[in-house]
Design an enzyme around this catalytic site. Structure first.
Site, mmCIF file in Angstrom:
data_model
loop_
_atom_site.group_PDB
_atom_site.id
_atom_site.type_symbol
_atom_site.label_atom_id
_atom_site.label_comp_id
_atom_site.label_asym_id
_atom_site.label_seq_id
_atom_site.Cartn_x
_atom_site.Cartn_y
_atom_site.Cartn_z
ATOM 1 N N HIS A 109 -10.610 -3.756 3.346
ATOM 2 C CA HIS A 109 -10.466 -3.458 4.772
ATOM 3 C C HIS A 109 -11.330 -2.297 5.238
ATOM 4 C CE1 HIS A 109 -7.609 -0.909 2.605
ATOM 5 N NE2 HIS A 109 -7.799 -0.027 3.564
ATOM 6 N N ASP A 110 -11.972 -1.604 4.306
ATOM 7 C CA ASP A 110 -12.815 -0.464 4.662
ATOM 8 C C ASP A 110 -14.298 -0.751 4.492
ATOM 9 O OD1 ASP A 110 -10.980 1.485 5.465
ATOM 10 O OD2 ASP A 110 -10.512 2.028 3.404
ATOM 11 N N ASP A 121 0.854 -1.176 0.000
ATOM 12 C CA ASP A 121 0.000 0.000 0.000
ATOM 13 C C ASP A 121 0.898 1.237 0.000
ATOM 14 O OD1 ASP A 121 -2.547 1.264 0.164
ATOM 15 O OD2 ASP A 121 -3.211 -0.322 1.512
ATOM 16 N N ASP A 156 -3.031 4.613 -2.457
ATOM 17 C CA ASP A 156 -4.113 4.978 -1.550
ATOM 18 C C ASP A 156 -4.620 6.395 -1.785
ATOM 19 O OD1 ASP A 156 -5.586 4.512 1.111
ATOM 20 O OD2 ASP A 156 -4.457 6.334 1.520
ATOM 21 N N GLU A 186 -6.563 3.705 -5.865
ATOM 22 C CA GLU A 186 -7.828 3.849 -5.164
ATOM 23 C C GLU A 186 -8.432 5.172 -5.624
ATOM 24 O OE1 GLU A 186 -9.467 3.723 -0.605
ATOM 25 O OE2 GLU A 186 -7.831 5.078 -1.098
#
Length: 605
Positions: A384-385, A153, A255, A311
């Site tokens: 993960h969100d 990430d 990200d 993202e």
């Protein structure tokens, strides 16, 4: 990133471009230099599928399965209650059996961990909670022996306020890193420069006494935004990214990238009783952002076979051509149109989120069409969100095993690279803890308070958290029936899900009818069936509110996938599978024209 959960759940998934230039004065030794317009200047491993007829024509990352591991919750090897890099290494064979060819790790850099690693204090070091640089190097090497690449990430919109860059930048107005972050004078009345509301609520600006200025933070106040107008800062980021590529990484997940370019600093229209305006609406995808990202592509990724996946919340399907493909800045991007459908596109969790299956199908099909001839799509239902997919896409599902297998079938038969999230292959569902105090997720606490202020009862506010909390995705991985599900011998940082004794990798791996066994079978089917990798996509039965159906075609080969999203039997026009033979499905066999509750079936010729 961790704190973009509000963005994922909240922001409108339409392209919002705010015009204007960043209003940051040159305060220190940093030259305010924008990159040249080099949109077509470089090519790395970006691959277009136009004209592709065989899997061998694709890049490695287009043919594999990517598994997102949340290291903090994956496997603890030292009894500290949080996962380690050595724990990921320990489970490589498990991932190999799932058909995984790349593992995306959420941040493991040195960090205060106020936002679970997305607040980076040192880009060049591993946080001791996860291990050492030697542990990271061993993971890369051991994964490579199994033909698995490690993906990191890369957080480039902001850092921790404990990062030495920010410490120096905040120390004065004339230090060498003075302009590495976004500083602005107060309004004449002493208030913040704009009325922008941060992703977590409250002002996106925080006052600094030393500089007598505000700094901007799209997310939490401990995550100051970097100033991408500063050429020296950009060069340092590129140097850091190449440092990690040189260690043998297979790629980066970039990200919160849609926020790196800032518009003119001016108030937005109030969108809530607090008189503030969502920062996403002001800053997402500001014109000029692609110039920065093309520079990153040229400086970092050119000549590498590693992939990038951005993202890119707020990028509409119609804009994907500028982001991916032969002239795109990334190999793939995560866009959020389909994820936002079950959330009603709402910024606040307590607002109604009614939705229909046709809305979900529209979103998925738009993304498929947008990358049909130029670019490639990362398919995902969890990360993960997000809440767990069975709970989110199949609300009230009484058979999570069937539901999980059905969603897995869609995930691994759509066109693109499947991104699987830890526990998704086990059919995890949401947790429902008794008190808001049980939740670690900062956005859950903020949303709970917002719901109370909006007049919701404590019970109603907690129900919203149960439905949307990021902690749903972050409970420890369940490996076996031992205490704490084999995740740790210590006290886990989040409670293990109550169902761990029956829903764990060891038990489900021995059950041929489990979600895990089905995922393993699906991975083999995908790998051995070229049409599921390279075939064109076309939606079928669009008006159905029960069935998501699509076909994949490659020359004379045709596969039709039908998935029943409802807990009741669904019927369809059997002519869509004329001249086709049942190939595989979640229920062992399937009758043309009928799908059992949560059944997925694939017919082929």
């Amino acid at each position: 990133m961790q704190n973009t959960s509000m963005t994922r759940r909240s922001a409108i998934a339409a392209f919002i471009g705010a015009s204007g230039l960043v209003g940051v004065a040159s305060l220190g030794g940093c030259s305010q230099s924008a990159p040249a317009d080099n949109a077509a200047a470089t090519e790395n491993a970006t691959s277009s599928s136009a004209g592709t007829s065989e899997p061998n024509d694709l890049a490695w990352w287009q043919k594999t399965i990517v598994y997102e591991a949340y290291p903090k919750s994956f496997q603890d090897t030292v009894g500290q209650g949080t996962g380690t890099l050595a724990g990921v290494t320990q489970r490589l064979d498990y991932l190999k059996e799932l058909g995984v060819g790349a593992i995306w790790l959420t941040p493991v850099y040195k960090s205060p961990q106020k936002d679970n690693g997305y607040d980076i204090a040192d880009y060049y070091d591993i946080d001791p909670r996860f291990g050492t640089m030697a542990d990271m190097e061993e993971l890369i090497a051991e994964a490579g022996k199994r033909d698995i690449r490690i993906v990191m990430d890369l957080v480039m919109n902001h850092t921790s306020n404990e990062n030495e860059w920010f410490v120096e930048s905040s120390s004065s107005k004339d230090n060498p890193k003075s302009d590495w972050y976004i500083w602005h004078d107060a309004k004449e009345d002493g208030s913040a420069p704009t009325n922008w509301r941060g992703i977590f609520g409250g002002s996106a600006w925080t006052w600094n006494d030393t500089r007598q200025q505000y700094y901007l933070h799209t997310f939490a106040d401990f995550q100051p935004d970097l100033n991408w107008e500063c050429e020296e800062m950009r060069k340092e980021l590129y140097k850091m990214a190449k440092f990690w590529l040189d260690k043998g990484l297979g790629g980066f997940r970039i990200d919160a990238v849609t926020y790196i370019k800032k518009p003119e600093f001016k108030d937005g229209e109030s969108d809530a009783p607090d008189g503030m305006s969502a920062i996403h609406n002001a800053t997402a995808n500001t014109p000029g952002i692609l110039d920065f990202l093309n520079e990153f592509k040229a400086e970092v990724m050119e000549g590498s076979d590693a992939f990038t996946v951005g993202e890119a919340n707020g990028v509409a399907a119609s804009e994907l051509g500028s982001w991916v493909g032969e002239n795109g800045v990334f190999n793939m991007i995560f866009e959020f149109s389909h994820i936002l459908v079950p959330q009603g596109g709402n910024e606040t969790w307590y607002e109604p989120d009614d939705w229909t299956l046709t809305q979900l199908k529209d979103a998925l099909t738009a993304s498929q069409k947008a990358t049909a001839t130029n670019g490639w799509y990362p398919i995902y239902f969890e990360n993960h969100d997000q809440a767990r997919s069975v709970s989110q896409f199949l609300p009230g599902c009484k058979d999570p095993v069937a539901g999980g297998k059905m969603l897995g079938t869609v995930l691994l038969t759509l066109r693109g690279t499947p991104f699987m999230y830890e526990g998704e292959e086990l059919g995890y569902t949401n947790v429902a803890w008794d008190s808001i105090d049980d939740y670690d997720d900062v956005s859950s606490h903020n949303q709970y308070e917002m719901a109370l202020k909006a007049g919701k009862t404590e019970e109603e506010a907690l129900a919203c958290v149960h439905k949307h909390s990021r902690d749903n995705a972050r409970t420890p991985m369940q490996w076996d029936t031992t205490e704490n599900a084999g995740f740790t011998t210590g006290t886990p940082w989040l409670p293990v899900h109550d169902d761990y004794e029956t829903c764990n990798a060891e038990v489900l791996g021995e059950d041929p009818d489990s979600v895990l066994s089905w995922y393993r079978e699906l991975a083999k089917k995908r790998e051995s069936t070229p049409v599921l990798i390279v075939g064109d996509y076309n939606e079928l039965l669009h008006d159905s509110e029960e069935i998501y159906a699509f076909e994949r075609t490659q020359g004379d080969t045709r596969a039709v996938v039908l998935a029943n999203f409802k807990e009741s039997e669904a019927t369809y026009d059997a002519s869509v599978v004329d001249e086709l033979t049942f190939a595989f499905g979640t229920h062992g066999t399937s009758t043309a024209g009928t799908l059992q509750p949560y059944e997925a079936a694939v017919f082929m010729k």
